[in-house]
Design a protein around this motif. Structure first.
Motif, short mmCIF file in Angstrom:
data_model
loop_
_atom_site.label_atom_id
_atom_site.label_comp_id
_atom_site.label_asym_id
_atom_site.label_seq_id
_atom_site.Cartn_x
_atom_site.Cartn_y
_atom_site.Cartn_z
N ILE A 266 42.73 35.27 44.42
CA ILE A 266 42.82 36.15 43.24
C ILE A 266 43.86 37.24 43.45
O ILE A 266 44.66 37.52 42.55
CB ILE A 266 41.42 36.72 42.90
N ILE A 267 43.89 37.83 44.64
CA ILE A 267 44.89 38.87 44.92
C ILE A 267 46.30 38.29 44.80
O ILE A 267 47.18 38.87 44.16
CB ILE A 267 44.65 39.51 46.31
N ASP A 268 46.52 37.12 45.41
CA ASP A 268 47.85 36.49 45.36
C ASP A 268 48.27 36.21 43.91
O ASP A 268 49.41 36.45 43.53
CB ASP A 268 47.86 35.16 46.14
N ALA A 269 47.31 35.71 43.10
CA ALA A 269 47.63 35.38 41.70
C ALA A 269 47.93 36.65 40.91
O ALA A 269 48.82 36.67 40.06
CB ALA A 269 46.48 34.62 41.07
N ALA A 270 47.19 37.73 41.20
CA ALA A 270 47.41 38.99 40.48
C ALA A 270 48.81 39.52 40.80
O ALA A 270 49.56 39.93 39.90
CB ALA A 270 46.35 40.01 40.88
N LEU A 271 49.20 39.47 42.06
CA LEU A 271 50.53 39.95 42.46
C LEU A 271 51.60 39.12 41.75
O LEU A 271 52.58 39.65 41.23
CB LEU A 271 50.70 39.89 43.98
N CYS B 141 33.31 36.93 43.50
CA CYS B 141 34.04 35.68 43.71
C CYS B 141 33.76 35.13 45.10
O CYS B 141 33.51 35.88 46.05
CB CYS B 141 35.54 35.89 43.50
N GLY B 142 33.78 33.83 45.19
CA GLY B 142 33.55 33.16 46.47
C GLY B 142 33.52 31.67 46.21
O GLY B 142 33.46 31.24 45.05
N ASN C 272 32.58 38.16 47.49
CA ASN C 272 33.32 39.43 47.42
C ASN C 272 33.23 39.99 46.01
O ASN C 272 32.82 39.30 45.09
CB ASN C 272 34.79 39.21 47.81
N ILE C 273 33.60 41.26 45.89
CA ILE C 273 33.48 41.93 44.59
C ILE C 273 34.82 42.52 44.14
O ILE C 273 35.60 43.00 44.99
CB ILE C 273 32.38 43.03 44.65
N PHE C 274 35.08 42.44 42.86
CA PHE C 274 36.24 43.09 42.23
C PHE C 274 35.75 43.96 41.09
O PHE C 274 34.78 43.60 40.40
CB PHE C 274 37.21 42.04 41.64
N ILE D 97 42.49 31.45 36.67
CA ILE D 97 43.47 31.23 37.74
C ILE D 97 42.82 30.51 38.93
O ILE D 97 43.47 29.74 39.61
CB ILE D 97 44.22 32.52 38.20
N LEU D 98 41.53 30.74 39.14
CA LEU D 98 40.86 30.05 40.25
C LEU D 98 40.78 28.55 39.95
O LEU D 98 41.11 27.72 40.81
CB LEU D 98 39.46 30.64 40.49
#
Ligand code: PMP
Length: 299
Positions: free
Chosen positions: A222-227, A252-253, A195-197, A284-285
């Motif tokens: 990554i989305i969960d950690a950002a939130l 990321c993947g 996926n791409i960010f 974070i990953l």
């Protein structure tokens, strides 16, 4: 080439991986009718950890259900026991990827998805990242991402990866590390296996789940950690020129981890170095992979 474990799990047994073979008459071989996932197994001083295995098992079942493999409803317990059996036999001493596949077999093949016997296979191979970690280059693919109403990218179907093979080879032939897929509406979708960010004005932006993407487990992490960390995340349609003008881009993947993208279509991204948010995502990953509610201890 990543090194593959010499033994594999196949249909209830531990076998030499060379002996784990499917009949040439199977739908898996003839039509690519298999679904799969790849999970990270981290080797640590405290044991071997499988990252977000529950999510991998669920996506595997959902992939099978989406394409109508009605008899492939393996429970978490079944999948977990199979993985445990293999892990005990291999006893890895370094980080590995586990490729878990449900193959469709049939004595009299035909282009159908139901009534075909599923067979489960698992093999392990070295957890080597598939993109450079110090800055990867992308080329926008001339092949578009398969649409949700053709072969859904949301389902991790082996046969659908011909789309990724075409795009990846084309990108490599052009001297780039990977391809960037657009979907049929012309919006950014994903890479061939990641996926791409984008980062623009300190906001993390990623194509939404209706942009013909695989809903990546790393993306979700990554989305969960950002939130949690108070970073603004936006899941929406993304135009290609937004990528060109982003401050940072990363992929990321599971097999990519977090890979900085420093050029797209020969345009330099940001200042061409690894940015702050990309470093945050990498960190974070790595932390999540060692956080006890995110992993299962396998050994
Ligand atoms: N998109 C595609 C097409 C992929 O093959 C992968 C790898 N599974 C990903 C995204 C990333 O998914 P995950 O984070 O679950 O590995």
């Amino acid at each position: 080439m990543a090194q593959i474990s010499t033994i594999a799990y196949y249909d209830g047994h531990i076998v030499n991986h060379a002996d784990a073979s499917l009949p040439i008459t199977s739908s898996a071989v003839l039509y690519g009718m298999s679904v799969y996932t790849v999970a990270l197994l981290s080797h640590t001083p405290n044991g071997l950890y499988g990252f977000r295995l529950g999510d991998h098992f669920r996506r595997l079942r959902e992939s099978a259900a989406m394409i109508g493999m009605r008899d492939a409803d393996y429970s978490d317990e079944h999948l977990s026991n199979a993985l445990q059996l293999l892990v005990r036999a291999v006893a890895p001493t370094r980080d590995m990827f586990a490729r878990i596949t449900i193959h469709a077999t049939a004595d009299i093949p035909g282009v159908r998805t139901a009534g075909i016997t599923p067979k489960l296979s698992i093999f392990l191979y070295d957890a080597t990242a598939i993109l450079p970690m110090d800055g990867a280059s992308l080329k926008t693919s001339t092949f578009r991402r398969t649409r949700d109403d053709a072969i859904p990218a949301r389902a991790k179907v082996n046969g659908a990866y011909v789309n990724s093979c075409l795009a990846k080879q084309d990108a490599m032939d052009s001297g780039c590390d990977d391809a960037l897929f657009l979907n049929h509406d012309g919006f950014v979708s994903e890479l061939t296996a990641a996926n791409i960010f984008l980062v623009r004005d300190n906001t993390l932006i990623t194509p939404d789940t209706a942009s013909d993407i695989l809903e990546g487990i790393t993306r979700r992490t990554i989305i969960d950690a950002a939130l949690r960390d108070g970073i603004t995340v936006c899941e929406r349609r993304v135009a290609l020129t937004e990528v060109y003008t982003a401050d940072e881009v990363f992929a990321c993947g599971t097999s990519t981890f977090v890979a900085p993208i420093t050029s797209v279509d020969h345009r330099c991204i940001g200042d061409g170095t690894i940015g702050v948010q990309t470093r945050w995502a990498k960190e974070i990953l790595t932390t999540a992979q060692r956080t006890d509610n995110e992993y299962t201890t396998l050994l």
